[in-house]
Design a protein around this motif. Structure first.
Motif, PDB file in Angstrom:
ATOM      1  N   SER A   1       3.764   2.827   8.668  1.00  0.00           N
ATOM      2  CA  SER A   1       4.543   2.475   7.726  1.00  0.00           C
ATOM      3  C   SER A   1       4.286   2.607   6.443  1.00  0.00           C
ATOM      4  CB  SER A   1       5.250   1.070   7.195  1.00  0.00           C
ATOM      5  OG  SER A   1       4.310  -0.091   7.682  1.00  0.00           O
ATOM      6  N   GLY A   2       3.331   2.945   5.964  1.00  0.00           N
ATOM      7  CA  GLY A   2       2.353   3.317   4.566  1.00  0.00           C
ATOM      8  C   GLY A   2       0.789   3.331   4.942  1.00  0.00           C
TER       9      GLY A   2
ATOM     10  N   GLY B   1      -3.100  11.577  -2.463  1.00  0.00           N
ATOM     11  CA  GLY B   1      -1.381  11.853  -2.599  1.00  0.00           C
ATOM     12  C   GLY B   1      -0.941  12.958  -3.620  1.00  0.00           C
TER      13      GLY B   1
ATOM     14  N   GLU C   1       5.130  13.697  -3.084  1.00  0.00           N
ATOM     15  CA  GLU C   1       5.917  13.609  -1.978  1.00  0.00           C
ATOM     16  C   GLU C   1       5.458  11.996  -1.455  1.00  0.00           C
ATOM     17  OE1 GLU C   1       6.343  16.440   0.941  1.00  0.00           O
ATOM     18  OE2 GLU C   1       7.719  17.655  -0.128  1.00  0.00           O
ATOM     19  N   ASN C   2       4.223  11.774  -1.764  1.00  0.00           N
ATOM     20  CA  ASN C   2       3.377  10.517  -0.937  1.00  0.00           C
ATOM     21  C   ASN C   2       2.887  10.176  -2.288  1.00  0.00           C
ATOM     22  OD1 ASN C   2       4.036  10.482   2.050  1.00  0.00           O
ATOM     23  ND2 ASN C   2       3.152  12.986   1.856  1.00  0.00           N
TER      24      ASN C   2
ATOM     25  N   PHE D   1       0.318   3.759  -0.412  1.00  0.00           N
ATOM     26  CA  PHE D   1       1.507   4.021   0.142  1.00  0.00           C
ATOM     27  C   PHE D   1       2.428   3.594   0.796  1.00  0.00           C
ATOM     28  CE2 PHE D   1      -2.505   6.871  -0.613  1.00  0.00           C
ATOM     29  CZ  PHE D   1      -2.350   7.293  -0.942  1.00  0.00           C
ATOM     30  N   SER D   2       3.455   4.166   1.063  1.00  0.00           N
ATOM     31  CA  SER D   2       5.029   3.513   1.917  1.00  0.00           C
ATOM     32  C   SER D   2       5.335   4.358   2.006  1.00  0.00           C
ATOM     33  CB  SER D   2       5.878   2.657   0.600  1.00  0.00           C
ATOM     34  OG  SER D   2       6.377   2.923  -0.552  1.00  0.00           O
ATOM     35  N   TRP D   3       5.992   4.662   3.492  1.00  0.00           N
ATOM     36  CA  TRP D   3       6.374   5.938   3.576  1.00  0.00           C
ATOM     37  C   TRP D   3       7.430   5.841   4.901  1.00  0.00           C
ATOM     38  CZ3 TRP D   3       1.233   8.096   2.696  1.00  0.00           C
ATOM     39  CH2 TRP D   3      -0.121   7.505   3.682  1.00  0.00           C
TER      40      TRP D   3
ATOM     41  N   SER E   1       7.780   7.624   7.345  1.00  0.00           N
ATOM     42  CA  SER E   1       6.889   8.367   9.187  1.00  0.00           C
ATOM     43  C   SER E   1       5.370   8.297   8.029  1.00  0.00           C
ATOM     44  CB  SER E   1       7.384   9.061   9.284  1.00  0.00           C
ATOM     45  OG  SER E   1       8.484  10.275   9.157  1.00  0.00           O
TER      46      SER E   1
ATOM     47  N   PRO F   1       2.870  11.136   7.220  1.00  0.00           N
ATOM     48  CA  PRO F   1       3.380  12.301   7.262  1.00  0.00           C
ATOM     49  C   PRO F   1       2.350  13.361   7.943  1.00  0.00           C
ATOM     50  CG  PRO F   1       1.921  11.584   5.027  1.00  0.00           C
ATOM     51  CD  PRO F   1       3.110  10.665   6.029  1.00  0.00           C
TER      52      PRO F   1
END
Length: 367
Positions: A74-75, A94, A97-98, A134-136, A138, A140
């Motif tokens: 999740s990050g 980063g 995109e990230n 960072f937050s995503w 899923s 990368p």
């Protein structure tokens, strides 16, 4: 205009930093001090930054420490310290995109700008610790990081990855590192060789072979030469390395075989050199030294140490043409001076070219 050029040249020479920490910068006369800022304008990088060993025209103004990445599905977060010698844009982990969030510099919020498609912050000279999140949705497939970061400490889902897969483009591959890794013991084997170049002043090249296994880490070797008797001139290393003022060598190593070459010059005349291996737990108990003589400067005989066949050793190939000697801890290589200078110098020669101009009336010549 001529006096202005003279002042400019003098100030640039007086303002340049010394080639080694052991030499202090010359003082600028009081009369020229008001011109200092004007002369150095536009030359700040040449004054404050460090030239690269293999290409002195390229200057290194920012020096990163270990990059720590703690990532989950999740990050995550990152931490990295930097030494900045001149105001620079510092590359952050980063990309577009990230994008790194909540970035701080020494616990203070920082302004992150997209430059050349990557996140960067601008820092003035000094030492800093940069942190961010960072937050995503899923994790990368990869995350880009500063390419000249020496060591990357990666943690995925609270599990340390001992061998992160970092390519030449500065991409650290995350999905490939989620597989289970085999635990490997940290080991380090060091071989040391020295080239004694009998110039004026005497120069010494120290060639180190490092055989590294285990996790990426920082090691300290040395002191690699007697401080006060030798002045360092250059350090050539593929790995991030730094020579401290006490003669110790700090290297950020990773698994593999690596070579480092350190060049230093001796202070004053030399009649002997003793091998005293550093007590760092890694240095070998014996070394192989080779001697490059210069009969036009002086003729010496080597005493006190046994000669060996250089072709039967693991010396660098370009050093195997010189006489080789094996030194154990505490042994001394003595230089018995036979003659100084060239005993049979070439005879003096004089060549002269003259242009002779005939006068128009033919009455004589002009030289």
């Amino acid at each position: 205009m001529l006096p202005g050029r003279i002042i400019l040249i003098v100030l640039v020479l007086l303002s340049c930093p010394p080639p080694a920490p052991a030499i202090s910068s010359p003082s600028i006369p009081d009369l020229l001090l008001p011109w200092k800022d004007w002369v150095l304008h536009g030359y700040e990088e040449q004054v404050f930054c460090t030239p690269q060993a293999d290409n002195p025209a390229r200057l290194q103004c920012d020096w990163p420490s270990q990059l720590s990445l703690e990532l989950t599905d999740s990050g995550g977060s990152f931490t990295q310290s930097w030494l900045v010698q001149h105001e620079q844009w510092i590359r952050l982990p980063g990309d577009l995109e990230n994008w790194p969030e909540k970035v701080t510099v020494d616990e203070n919020p920082a302004l992150v700008i997209a430059r050349q498609g990557v996140p960067q912050v601008k820092l003035k000279p000094g030492e800093y610790t940069i942190k961010g999140d960072f937050s995503w949705v899923s994790m990368p497939e990869y995350l880009t990081v500063p390419r000249h970061s020496g060591i990357v400490a990666l943690s995925l889902d609270d599990r340390s990855i001992h061998f992160p897969e970092l390519d030449e483009q500065g991409r650290i591959w995350l999905q490939a590192d989620k597989q289970k890794e085999e635990k490997v013991e940290n080991r380090l084997a060091v071989k040391s060789f020295r080239l004694i170049d009998d110039r004026i002043p005497l120069k010494m090249d120290i060639f180190l072979q490092l055989d590294v296994s285990g996790t990426p880490r920082e090691i300290t070797l040395g002191p690699v030469f007697p401080v006060g008797r030798f002045i360092p001139l250059s350090l050539n290393s593929f790995l991030p390395a730094r020579l401290e003022q006490d003669g110790r060598l700090r290297v950020q190593v990773r698994p593999g075989q690596w070579n480092l070459t350190l060049t230093a010059r001796h202070v004053g005349q030399v009649s002997s050199l003793q091998f005293r291996p550093p007590e760092d737990g890694h240095w070998p108990g014996e070394e192989i030294w080779v001697f490059n003589s210069h009969p036009d400067l002086r003729v010496v005989e080597i005493e006190g140490v046994p000669a060996i066949d250089p072709l039967q050793t693991s010396l660098p190939p370009q050093w195997q043409k010189y006489p080789a000697y094996r030194l154990l801890a505490g042994e001394t290589m003595q230089f018995k001076e036979i003659k100084r200078g060239d005993p049979q110098p070439a005879p003096d020669q004089l060549s002269m070219n003259r242009s002779i101009w005939l006068r128009f009336d033919g009455s004589g010549y002009t030289l």
